[in-house]
Write an enzyme that holds these catalytic residues in place. Sequence first.
Site, PDB file in Angstrom:
ATOM      1  N   GLN A 323       0.827  -1.207   0.000  1.00 56.17           N
ATOM      2  CA  GLN A 323       0.000   0.000   0.000  1.00 56.17           C
ATOM      3  C   GLN A 323       0.861   1.257   0.000  1.00 56.17           C
ATOM      4  OE1 GLN A 323      -3.337  -0.254  -0.043  1.00 56.17           O
ATOM      5  NE2 GLN A 323      -3.881   1.908   0.102  1.00 56.17           N
ATOM      6  N   GLU A 324       1.948   1.222   0.739  1.00 55.28           N
ATOM      7  CA  GLU A 324       2.793   2.405   0.901  1.00 55.28           C
ATOM      8  C   GLU A 324       3.686   2.672  -0.309  1.00 55.28           C
ATOM      9  OE1 GLU A 324       2.892   4.707   3.066  1.00 55.28           O
ATOM     10  OE2 GLU A 324       1.788   3.959   4.794  1.00 55.28           O
TER      11      GLU A 324
END
Length: 471
Positions: A323-324
């Site tokens: 996600q990051e």
Amino acid sequence: MRKLVLFLIVLVSLSACQNSHNKEVRKQKEELVAIDLDDIIKRGKIRVITDYNSTNYFVYKGRPLGYQLELLQALSNTLGLKLEIVVSNDVEKNFASLLEGKVDLIATNLTITRDRSHQVAFTEPHCITRQVLVQQKPSPDNNPSSAQELIRNQIDLGGKTVYVQENSAYVSRLKSLGNEIGDSIHIVEIPDYEVEQLIALVASGEIPYTVCDENLARINLNFYDNLDVETAVSFPQKIAWAVRPNANNFKDIVDNWLINFKKTNQYKRIYRKYFINKRSNHLVDANFHSIKGGVVSDYDAIIKEESAKYNLDWRLIAALIYQESRFLPEVKSWAGAVGLMQLMPQTAESFGVEEITSPKDNIQGGLKFLIWLDKRFAEDISDPDERLKFVLAAYNVGPGHVEDAMRLAEKNDKDPYKWDDSVDYYLLNKSKPSFYNDPVVKYGYCRGEEPFHYVSDILERYTHYKNVLND
């Protein structure tokens, strides 16, 4: 006269047996768990069981993919319901889970058969295919006199041994084919192997033949170039999903959706992606395929090693890293966050990160930050699963904004220690003046849509990782 009497006795007996069978079927249907569309809507989610293979449902480079998954996501989006997926490759257990009310839908490549139609209600077909024989091509390295010749005529299957998935539609088809050719086909049902595992055994030479759906067979030619799948063993067959026989309203909704969705360009793109186009576009490296290599990223070993130090599930941390940063160690955000876990420089310094773009240093710093956040919320939220949602939101937007949302929830008579439909709502709306100007708010404006989706996206991806990746 005696023959006529005997015939009538047999006829009456058969009729009685049939009536008894029909009563038993009716009784079984009456005893089915009564869950239909209204119950699903009240619950707010569709519970689905699907199978795990290189086409229907898998993870590639950290991203959940699959023909069935994309269809299900489109369905759940249309209905405005959450999607809960469980995985099982056992056909009979899947039927049992459906009939017992544990799931609402079996979303696999189920061949519609008469026998199965007595158990479940089939939906509108989502595709049409045929069953084919999977066999090895003759190898030029073999002695020509001993090389196995390809079977092209179904009659030549007489006397051969074919290995298939237990309780699959392939079993009944091979039995029918044996009757059609007037010869015995030795069928071995394998209970613990999924179709693609049997394909792999044919490719390695451990078994001589298996049978599977043609679209799946052709996909596996991308992985095994020594296989032949050109010999059909059935006519084209309808492939569908299944619901409980008494879930009439839900079935109508799914049927109507499928009828309309199959006409769209979106469906055509999905079908081409998994069954027609070459896999080189999204399966460049089989090592990163959860079926073939089981690797999520180049940093799995580090993620596993560092996560173990804190007794954390590495799949959760991998879901967060995807996600990051999409596993890019030198990526930098517009706000200045750096690395796999997107640490702000001041945060990295606080937790002793020496080289912020070093994958190992960055992961170590990110995990220390997560543990620090977990301790911050632990006193008020004892349930670790519930607390995780607060920790993830705080990792994204900072603990101050999350605590503001908790105070807003408490002020409005909601549970400040419950995320879903409570704190998440106030964080989501913290970009509105009526929320961020409230006297209980200390940290002001927050673009709450980002942490709101951040939490749900990571937890959804984590569930997919748990479904298909070993811990």
